[in-house]
Write an enzyme that holds these catalytic residues in place. Structure first.
Site, PDB file in Angstrom:
ATOM      1  N   LYS A 175       0.851  -1.188   0.000  1.00  0.00           N
ATOM      2  CA  LYS A 175       0.000   0.000   0.000  1.00  0.00           C
ATOM      3  C   LYS A 175       0.888   1.239   0.000  1.00  0.00           C
ATOM      4  O   LYS A 175       1.845   1.339   0.758  1.00  0.00           O
ATOM      5  CB  LYS A 175      -0.907  -0.011   1.231  1.00  0.00           C
ATOM      6  N   GLU A 184     -18.144  -3.825  12.310  1.00  0.00           N
ATOM      7  CA  GLU A 184     -18.972  -2.973  13.156  1.00  0.00           C
ATOM      8  C   GLU A 184     -19.980  -3.775  13.978  1.00  0.00           C
ATOM      9  O   GLU A 184     -20.242  -3.450  15.140  1.00  0.00           O
ATOM     10  CB  GLU A 184     -19.714  -1.945  12.294  1.00  0.00           C
ATOM     11  N   ARG A 193     -24.447  -0.573   9.752  1.00  0.00           N
ATOM     12  CA  ARG A 193     -24.177  -2.012   9.762  1.00  0.00           C
ATOM     13  C   ARG A 193     -24.403  -2.635  11.134  1.00  0.00           C
ATOM     14  O   ARG A 193     -24.543  -3.848  11.252  1.00  0.00           O
ATOM     15  CB  ARG A 193     -22.735  -2.278   9.316  1.00  0.00           C
TER      16      ARG A 193
END
Length: 625
Positions: free
Chosen positions: A279, A367, A395
Site C-alpha cells: 500500500k 462494526e 451495519r
C-alpha cells in the site's frame, strides 16, 4: 504508450511488458500529482497499479466484471476506462466519484463505499450469469482487511458450496485503512513468514519464468493449497471452504501477474489468487504509513507530503474533542474502555490506545461484532466507548437494537462524521442515524453545538449507567478549550438564546445553532434560537412553551427529514393537540451525491442562506397579519 492515449482497456493489450511497466510509473506519478490537488484515496490506489493493469490486459471489461472491495481503490481502473480526463473533478460536485459508480461507466458493475461486500455481489452475479447461460468472468478484488469482515466469511461459505466460476483476487497488503489486527491477520503473517511459503513462492516464480506453464504451475498450485491448509487451518479460510488457491504472487510484477491470471482464467470453479502488494507503493510518505494518514487525503504538497488543510488556531477536530474527553475521564474511571472497528486514526483514538493499551480494542472492519462486543463489556460492568462513523453505524443497527438497547446496557456510542460529509458522497453521508436510532426504545441520542457542550455530554453519558447513550458529531473542526470542570446535562433538555424580543422561533441543533444566532444578530433579526441538543428523549416541556408563544416556528435540520427532529416535533404536536404549523427545512427523500459540503448544502437548500430567506419571508408575512 502515452497514458493520455488510453481511451478503453483494450488500448493496453498490444503493449509489451516493458511498456506496461513504464505505464505503471506514469500512472503513479499522475495519481500523486492529481490527488494532491483534489484530495482522495491515495495509498490504496498506488498499491494496486500493476494489478489493475494486468487485470485489464488479460480480461475484457465491461464483459468481464471487476468488483473492487472497497470501491475507493478503483482509480487506476477509472483511468484505463476512459475517465482520465475527468480526474481534475474527482469527488467534486458533478465530477467523477471516488468509488465505482454504475451510472458513471459501463465498466463499473457494482458500487461499494463499505467493505466486505464484493464476494456476495460476485456470487450473485455468477449465479445470474449461469442461469442466463452466459459466459464471462467475475473478479472481486478484495483486500486482507475487508476479507476479515463477517460478510466476506459468509460469502466464502456459499461460494465454496456453489462452486461457480469466479476468480477472487486476494490483494494482500497487510493493511486496511491502518495496520490490520486480529487472528486472521496473524495467520496471514505466519503464512508470509513461513519457510514453506518462501519455498513455494520461489517455486511458483520459477514455474512462471518457464515457457511451459501447464503442469509445473498446476503442481505448485496444489502444493501451495496444502501449505495454506497446514499453516492457517485454524482460521478456516480458502481450502477449508473448498476453494482452490493460487499464489502467492508479487503484485508489482506485471509479467508474472499476467501469466497467473491467464492460468486462473482457465480454472473451473472458484479460485483465490493471492497477490502481495504494498500500500502506498512508489511514494515514500505513503509507503511507511501504518496509521492510515495516507489512506484518504486532503490537498497536499507532493514534494514534502505536508497537508495543505490546516485547522484554524485553537481549533480541534470534533473527533479529537470527543476522544480527548474520553481519555480524560478514563484517568479516574478504570472501567472505561475504548473500541474502534478499524478506525483508530480517523476517530483520533491513538492516544487512548497508547495510554491504556489494556483497555483499548481494535476489532477490525467488523462494526456488528464491535457493537455486541461493547454490549458484552457493559453487561459485565465495564463502561465501553465505541466510536463508529455514522455511515458505518448502519451495519450495527441490529446489534444496537437487540444487544444494546433492549438490555439497557450503558454503551456510549460516538457517532463520528454525522451529517453531510462531502466528497465521499452517497455511501458516506451520515444523515440517517437520527432517523435510524429514534425508534429504538431506551436510547439517548444527542448532538453538541460546540466543544464545551461536547465535553459535558460525554461526561454526562458516563455519569449515568441506565441507558445506551449516543452522541453524534460531524467532520471538521471546532473552537476548543478544555474544561476545568464538567457539568452534567440532563438527558432530554434543550436550551435557547434570544436575539431580541422573539418574533420567530428557529429550532435546530449542532454547530448551526451558534451560526444562526450570529447571523440573526448581524442582521438585527429578533429570534428565539433553540438548541435541540437531544433528539431522544427531547424537551417536550420546552416545546409546549414554544408553541404557546404563538409565533412562527421553523425546524431547521441538515439531515433527512423523514424520522428526524422535525418528524419528532410534528408527531408530538399532533398527538398532544398543539395547533401550531411548523415550517420544516431538511434533506428530502433521496441519496445526496458527492461534492463539497458548502456546495451540497446550497444545492439541497439546507444552507443558512436558504434558512434566512425563509426567516425574512415569514417575518414579513407575520408583520402584515
Amino acid at each position: 504508450m502515452n497514458l493520455y492515449d488510453i481511451k478503453e482497456p483494450c488500448d493496453i493489450k498490444s503493449c509489451s511488458f516493458e511498456e506496461l511497466n513504464e505505464l505503471a510509473g506514469d500512472i503513479r506519478e499522475f495519481l500523486i500529482q492529481s490527488i494532491s490537488k483534489t484530495g482522495g484515496h491515495l495509498s490504496s490506489n498506488l498499491g494496486i497499479v500493476e494489478l489493475t493493469l494486468a487485470l485489464h490486459y488479460v480480461f475484457d471489461s465491461p464483459k468481464d466484471k471487476f468488483i473492487f472491495d472497497v470501491g475507493h481503490q478503483s482509480y487506476v481502473h477509472k483511468m484505463l476506462t476512459g475517465r482520465l480526463k475527468d480526474f481534475s473533478n474527482l469527488r467534486q460536485y458533478k465530477g467523477i466519484a471516488g468509488f465505482q459508480k454504475r451510472g458513471e461507466s459501463v465498466h463499473d458493475p457494482w458500487e461499494a463505499g463499505h467493505s466486505s461486500t464484493s464476494l456476495s455481489a460476485a456470487l450473485g452475479m455468477a449465479v445470474a450469469r449461469d442461469l442466463d447461460g452466459s459466459h464471462f468472468h467475475i473478479l472481486p478484488i478484495i483486500g486482507d482487511g475487508a476479507l476479515s469482515g463477517g460478510m466476506a466469511m459468509e460469502a466464502l461459505n456459499q461460494i465454496g458450496s456453489e462452486q461457480r466460476n469466479m476468480i477472487i483476487i486476494f490483494n494482500d497488503n497487510n493493511m486496511s485503512i491502518s495496520k490490520n489486527v486480529g487472528a486472521m491477520d496473524e495467520a496471514f503473517t505466519r503464512l508470509r513468514t513461513s519457510r514453506s511459503y518462501t519455498h513455494l513462492k520461489d517455486d511458483l516464480k520459477h514455474s512462471l519464468s518457464t515457457t511451459r506453464l501447464g503442469s509445473n504451475v498446476l503442481d505448485t498450485m496444489k502444493r501451495v493449497k496444502n501449505a495454506v491448509k497446514d499453516n492457517i487451518v485454524d482460521t478456516s479460510i480458502f481450502g477449508e471452504f473448498n476453494i482452490d488457491y493460487l499464489g502467492p504472487v508479487d503484485g508489482h510484477n506485471i509479467k508474472n501477474l499476467v501469466k497467473v491470471l491467464k492460468i486462473a482464467k482457465q480454472h473451473e470453479g472458484p479460485i483465490v489468487l493471492h497477490v502481495i502488494t504494498q500500500k502506498g507503493k512508489g511514494y515514500s510518505f505513503a509507503e511507511h504509513d501504518e496509521e492510515g494518514a495516507w489512506h484518504g487525503v486532503s490537498q497536499f504538497d507532493p514534494k514534502t507530503g505536508q497537508s495543505l488543510a490546516k485547522n484554524p488556531p485553537q481549533h480541534k477536530s470534533w473527533s479529537e474533542v470527543i476522544s480527548a474527553t474520553v481519555l480524560d475521564l478514563a484517568h479516574d474511571n478504570q472501567d472505561i474502555v475504548a473500541i474502534t472497528p478499524a478506525m483508530k486514526s480517523g476517530s483520533k483514538l491513538q492516544k487512548f490506545f497508547e495510554t491504556y493499551p489494556q483497555r483499548s480494542f481494535d476489532c477490525g472492519i467488523a462494526e456488528e461484532h464491535a457493537m455486541t462486543f461493547a454490549a458484552g463489556l457493559a453487561a459485565a460492568g465495564k463502561r465501553p466507548f465505541i466510536s463508529v462513523y455514522s455511515s458505518f453505524l448502519q451495519r450495527a443497527y441490529d446489534q444496537i437494537h437487540h444487544d444494546v438497547a433492549r438490555m439497557k446496557l450503558p454503551v456510549v456510542i460516538g457517532i463520528d462524521r454525522c451529517g453531510l460529509v462531502g466528497e465521499d458522497g452517497e455511501t458516506h453521508h451520515g444523515v440517517f442515524d437520527i432517523a435510524m436510532l429514534r425508534p429504538i426504545p431506551n436510547m439517548i441520542l444527542a448532538q453538541p453545538k460546540d466543544s464545551e457542550e461536547a465535553q459535558n455530554l460525554i461526561y454526562s453519558a458516563f455519569q449515568q449507567n441506565q441507558y445506551p447513550y449516543a452522541i453524534r458529531y460531524p467532520r471538521g473542526s471546532v473552537p476548543y478549550k478544555k474544561l476545568s470542570a464538567y457539568s452534567y446535562i440532563e438527558a432530554g433538555t434543550w436550551s435557547y438564546q434570544d436575539t431580541g424580543e422573539p418574533q420567530l422561533i428557529v429550532i435546530s441543533y449542532g454547530s448551526d445553532v451558534d451560526k444562526i444566532v450570529q447571523k440573526a444578530e448581524a442582521n438585527q433579526l429578533s429570534l428565539r434560537v433553540v438548541n435541540a441538543r437531544f433528539f431522544k428523549p427531547f424537551d417536550t416541556e420546552m416545546l409546549e412553551e414554544l408553541c404557546a408563544m404563538q409565533l412562527p416556528i421553523i425546524v431547521y435540520e441538515s439531515d433527512v427529514q423523514i424520522g428526524g427532529l422535525s418528524s419528532a416535533i410534528v408527531e408530538y404536536a399532533n398527538d398532544h393537540g398543539l395547533k401550531n404549523t411548523f415550517v420544516r427545512i431538511g434533506l428530502r427523500d433521496h441519496f445526496v451525491e458527492h461534492g463539497s459540503i458548502p456546495k451540497l448544502r446550497k444545492v439541497e437548500q439546507v444552507d443558512l442562506g436558504t434558512l434566512f430567506q425563509v426567516i425574512k419571508d415569514m417575518l414579513k408575512e407575520h408583520s402584515c397579519e
